[in-house]
Design an enzyme around this catalytic site. Structure first.
Site, PDB file in Angstrom:
ATOM      1  N   ASP A  26       0.815  -1.216   0.000  1.00 12.52           N
ATOM      2  CA  ASP A  26       0.000   0.000   0.000  1.00 12.52           C
ATOM      3  C   ASP A  26       0.849   1.266   0.000  1.00 12.52           C
ATOM      4  OD1 ASP A  26      -2.400  -1.336  -0.106  1.00 12.52           O
ATOM      5  OD2 ASP A  26      -2.808  -1.168   2.036  1.00 12.52           O
ATOM      6  N   LYS A  53      -5.883  -3.244  -7.512  1.00 16.81           N
ATOM      7  CA  LYS A  53      -6.468  -2.505  -6.384  1.00 16.81           C
ATOM      8  C   LYS A  53      -7.479  -1.497  -6.927  1.00 16.81           C
ATOM      9  CE  LYS A  53      -3.940  -4.164  -2.917  1.00 16.81           C
ATOM     10  NZ  LYS A  53      -4.450  -4.583  -1.636  1.00 16.81           N
ATOM     11  N   ARG A  57      -2.150   0.320  -9.652  1.00 22.15           N
ATOM     12  CA  ARG A  57      -1.209   1.132  -8.879  1.00 22.15           C
ATOM     13  C   ARG A  57       0.229   1.034  -9.383  1.00 22.15           C
ATOM     14  NH1 ARG A  57      -3.661   0.396  -2.840  1.00 22.15           N
ATOM     15  NH2 ARG A  57      -5.404   1.832  -3.128  1.00 22.15           N
ATOM     16  N   ARG A  98      -4.949   6.535  -2.659  1.00 29.36           N
ATOM     17  CA  ARG A  98      -3.498   6.450  -2.426  1.00 29.36           C
ATOM     18  C   ARG A  98      -2.709   7.190  -3.512  1.00 29.36           C
ATOM     19  NH1 ARG A  98      -2.848   3.536   1.982  1.00 29.36           N
ATOM     20  NH2 ARG A  98      -4.286   1.827   2.406  1.00 29.36           N
ATOM     21  N   LYS A 123     -12.128   8.475   0.996  1.00 28.37           N
ATOM     22  CA  LYS A 123     -12.268   7.031   1.228  1.00 28.37           C
ATOM     23  C   LYS A 123     -11.520   6.603   2.480  1.00 28.37           C
ATOM     24  CE  LYS A 123     -11.439   2.470  -0.491  1.00 28.37           C
ATOM     25  NZ  LYS A 123     -11.160   1.594  -1.579  1.00 28.37           N
TER      26      LYS A 123
END
Length: 137
Positions: A26, A53, A57, A98, A123
């Site tokens: 992450d 994801k 990413r 992210r 989120k």
């Protein structure tokens, strides 16, 4: 002086690393952005699964780094970031919190970075923009 908390300082140039991030994937988008301001290349592996994801990413982060002037390359299981001359850009988030939060950090050191979909951070951290602003003022 801080009574509690964390103080972050840089005492010299950042140096790139080669790292398997499968256990902390992450944070890969954030490392990609930090790697863009390092003095040497960074290679991240072990994270091929993060393509599925909220966004791809790997591919999406590489595309946005390239949009900002970074020599970045997607690999099947990660990415390589070779620092270059950075410039401002409108960063797409691909509806991924992210990505938005990671590229906001690039805006701390590169003028002209804008996040296309800033509300996507709600989120995971609705107060992210206020928190970031409080750290820089």
């Amino acid at each position: 002086l801080f009574r509690s908390g964390i103080e972050v300082r840089r005492s010299g140039p950042l140096h790139g690393i080669s790292v398997d991030m499968k256990d902390y994937s992450d944070t890969a988008p954030t490392l990609a952005v930090v790697a863009a301001v390092a003095a040497s290349p960074t290679r991240v592996s072990g994270i091929g699964f993060i393509r599925g994801k909220e966004s791809d990413r790997i591919g999406d982060v590489v595309a946005e780094l390239q949009r900002c002037g970074v020599d970045a390359e997607a690999e099947p299981d990660g990415f390589v970031v070779r620092p270059g001359v950075l410039h401002g850009a409108i960063v797409r988030t691909y509806h991924d919190h992210r990505v938005a939060m990671s590229f906001a950090l690039l805006g701390l050191v590169v003028d002209g970075i804008s996040i296309e979909d800033p509300e996507v951070v709600s989120k995971s951290l609705p107060g992210y923009w206020q928190l970031l602003d409080s750290l820089t003022n």
